[in-house]
Motif scaffolding. Sequence first.
Motif, mmCIF file in Angstrom:
data_model
loop_
_atom_site.group_PDB
_atom_site.id
_atom_site.type_symbol
_atom_site.label_atom_id
_atom_site.label_comp_id
_atom_site.label_asym_id
_atom_site.label_seq_id
_atom_site.Cartn_x
_atom_site.Cartn_y
_atom_site.Cartn_z
ATOM 1 N N MET A 1 -3.511 1.232 9.900
ATOM 2 C CA MET A 1 -2.323 2.012 9.564
ATOM 3 C C MET A 1 -1.864 1.700 8.147
ATOM 4 S SD MET A 1 -0.947 3.751 12.238
ATOM 5 C CE MET A 1 -2.529 4.469 12.465
ATOM 6 N N ARG A 2 -1.842 2.711 7.315
ATOM 7 C CA ARG A 2 -1.465 2.476 5.913
ATOM 8 C C ARG A 2 -0.043 2.946 5.649
ATOM 9 N NH1 ARG A 2 -4.876 4.712 1.486
ATOM 10 N NH2 ARG A 2 -4.026 2.926 0.377
ATOM 11 N N LEU A 3 0.717 2.102 4.986
ATOM 12 C CA LEU A 3 2.087 2.454 4.631
ATOM 13 C C LEU A 3 2.249 2.396 3.125
ATOM 14 C CD1 LEU A 3 4.217 0.272 7.096
ATOM 15 C CD2 LEU A 3 3.277 2.547 7.475
ATOM 16 N N LEU A 4 3.048 3.325 2.611
ATOM 17 C CA LEU A 4 3.444 3.248 1.207
ATOM 18 C C LEU A 4 4.946 2.989 1.163
ATOM 19 C CD1 LEU A 4 2.975 3.671 -1.877
ATOM 20 C CD2 LEU A 4 3.459 6.106 -1.494
ATOM 21 N N ILE A 5 5.332 1.987 0.379
ATOM 22 C CA ILE A 5 6.760 1.726 0.170
ATOM 23 C C ILE A 5 7.069 1.988 -1.294
ATOM 24 C CG2 ILE A 5 8.604 0.006 0.254
ATOM 25 C CD1 ILE A 5 6.886 -1.590 2.238
ATOM 26 N N LEU B 1 10.284 -6.000 2.791
ATOM 27 C CA LEU B 1 9.648 -4.978 3.631
ATOM 28 C C LEU B 1 8.139 -5.149 3.653
ATOM 29 C CD1 LEU B 1 11.596 -1.724 2.706
ATOM 30 C CD2 LEU B 1 11.561 -2.901 4.913
ATOM 31 N N LYS B 2 7.588 -5.380 2.476
ATOM 32 C CA LYS B 2 6.140 -5.499 2.396
ATOM 33 C C LYS B 2 5.655 -6.666 3.241
ATOM 34 C CE LYS B 2 2.097 -5.855 -0.443
ATOM 35 N NZ LYS B 2 1.457 -5.901 -1.727
ATOM 36 N N GLN B 3 6.337 -7.797 3.118
ATOM 37 C CA GLN B 3 5.921 -8.978 3.871
ATOM 38 C C GLN B 3 6.031 -8.745 5.372
ATOM 39 O OE1 GLN B 3 8.086 -12.627 3.141
ATOM 40 N NE2 GLN B 3 6.919 -13.664 4.754
ATOM 41 N N GLY B 4 7.181 -8.237 5.785
ATOM 42 C CA GLY B 4 7.414 -8.023 7.216
ATOM 43 C C GLY B 4 6.434 -7.038 7.817
ATOM 44 N N LEU B 5 6.223 -5.927 7.112
ATOM 45 C CA LEU B 5 5.335 -4.893 7.657
ATOM 46 C C LEU B 5 3.876 -5.340 7.621
ATOM 47 C CD1 LEU B 5 7.241 -1.842 6.171
ATOM 48 C CD2 LEU B 5 6.930 -2.305 8.605
ATOM 49 N N SER B 6 3.525 -6.132 6.614
ATOM 50 C CA SER B 6 2.158 -6.675 6.583
ATOM 51 C C SER B 6 1.952 -7.605 7.768
ATOM 52 C CB SER B 6 1.897 -7.456 5.297
ATOM 53 O OG SER B 6 2.097 -6.637 4.175
ATOM 54 N N LEU C 1 2.937 -1.264 -2.126
ATOM 55 C CA LEU C 1 4.319 -1.249 -2.613
ATOM 56 C C LEU C 1 4.331 -0.836 -4.071
ATOM 57 C CD1 LEU C 1 7.381 -2.098 -2.555
ATOM 58 C CD2 LEU C 1 6.600 -4.419 -3.069
ATOM 59 N N THR C 2 5.129 0.171 -4.409
ATOM 60 C CA THR C 2 5.329 0.458 -5.820
ATOM 61 C C THR C 2 6.818 0.413 -6.100
ATOM 62 O OG1 THR C 2 5.750 2.823 -5.949
ATOM 63 C CG2 THR C 2 3.469 2.169 -5.612
ATOM 64 N N ARG C 3 7.164 0.026 -7.336
ATOM 65 C CA ARG C 3 8.570 -0.231 -7.646
ATOM 66 C C ARG C 3 9.200 0.855 -8.504
ATOM 67 N NH1 ARG C 3 9.143 -5.272 -5.616
ATOM 68 N NH2 ARG C 3 7.341 -6.650 -5.710
ATOM 69 N N ASN C 4 8.467 1.934 -8.746
ATOM 70 C CA ASN C 4 9.106 3.033 -9.477
ATOM 71 C C ASN C 4 8.648 4.375 -8.922
ATOM 72 O OD1 ASN C 4 6.843 4.247 -11.245
ATOM 73 N ND2 ASN C 4 6.660 2.031 -11.599
ATOM 74 N N GLY C 5 9.431 5.386 -9.216
ATOM 75 C CA GLY C 5 9.196 6.697 -8.641
ATOM 76 C C GLY C 5 7.940 7.381 -9.163
ATOM 77 N N GLU D 1 -3.080 9.695 -2.390
ATOM 78 C CA GLU D 1 -3.716 8.897 -1.347
ATOM 79 C C GLU D 1 -3.131 9.260 0.005
ATOM 80 O OE1 GLU D 1 -4.200 4.779 -2.124
ATOM 81 O OE2 GLU D 1 -4.323 5.101 -4.285
ATOM 82 N N SER D 2 -3.830 8.806 1.043
ATOM 83 C CA SER D 2 -3.314 9.190 2.352
ATOM 84 C C SER D 2 -2.697 7.987 3.064
ATOM 85 C CB SER D 2 -4.424 9.871 3.151
ATOM 86 O OG SER D 2 -4.762 9.121 4.265
ATOM 87 N N PHE D 3 -1.507 8.209 3.611
ATOM 88 C CA PHE D 3 -0.762 7.155 4.300
ATOM 89 C C PHE D 3 -0.333 7.668 5.667
ATOM 90 C CE2 PHE D 3 -0.198 6.478 -0.241
ATOM 91 C CZ PHE D 3 -0.520 5.130 -0.354
ATOM 92 N N ASP D 4 -0.066 6.718 6.562
ATOM 93 C CA ASP D 4 0.423 7.107 7.878
ATOM 94 C C ASP D 4 1.933 7.310 7.877
ATOM 95 O OD1 ASP D 4 -2.075 6.942 9.609
ATOM 96 O OD2 ASP D 4 -2.128 5.060 8.500
ATOM 97 N N VAL D 5 2.621 6.513 7.047
ATOM 98 C CA VAL D 5 4.065 6.688 6.860
ATOM 99 C C VAL D 5 4.402 6.294 5.426
ATOM 100 C CG1 VAL D 5 6.380 5.827 7.467
ATOM 101 C CG2 VAL D 5 4.710 6.207 9.282
#
Length: 228
Positions: free
Chosen positions: A1-5, A16-21, A29-33, A43-47
């Motif tokens: 399951m891939r997530l993008l934050i 979030l990254k640590q907990g979800l990992s 995780l990316t820090r800008n829009g 890319e393809s993500f599940d959420v």
Amino acid sequence: MRLLIVEDETKTGDYLKQGLSEAGFQVSLTRNGLDGHHFAMTESFDVIILDVMLPDVSGWRILESLREANNDTPVLFLSARDSVDDRVKGLELGADDYLVKPFAFSEVLARVRTLIRRGGAQKVEDTFKVADLEMSIPQRRVTRAGKRILLSNKEFSLLELLLRREGEVLPRSLIASQVWDMNFDSDTNVIDVAIRRLRGKIDDEFGLKLIHTVRGMGYKLEVETDES
Ligand code: CA
């Protein structure tokens, strides 16, 4: 399951990254829009977890682009704003869910899992069977040798975590963050007490023990083969 934050607040993003990992997701995780927009579109993500207020491209803009491109990856908005207008705007643009900061980690995890289930991905397991212990998350039902076992909410979450990570040694700090939303092991006694109660319910009256203490490390759940 891939997530993008996509989250520009360092602390929130890292947390979030640590907990979800640790919950078993593969997290980008990316820090800008701008980067967030790029990743979300290519890319393809599940959420996708999107902060609304980003310094360059807003979370709203990213969501808009996704939906315009007929990309219906589930999107969970995170926002410090909590006015009804913002919430409505997010949902109108096609967000699947909306969470107002500050939030508890368990809430994020629950929402993400719901989105994945709803999205039909069906890859997150929700029923478990180890030896004669069975657990159904949707039915909130636990049985051992066919006998119903009643658990408190925390005991239920704890058993779910142990089952999801069957065979892995789970440090108390991980259990604390996943089940109690505590950042580190300030009071590991809470965990030991909960484990003892859980054992009392699922292990004590059975010959085959499933929950094991790994000295100095933590706990694990598995059917142990004879080592002696
Ligand atoms: Ca922000």
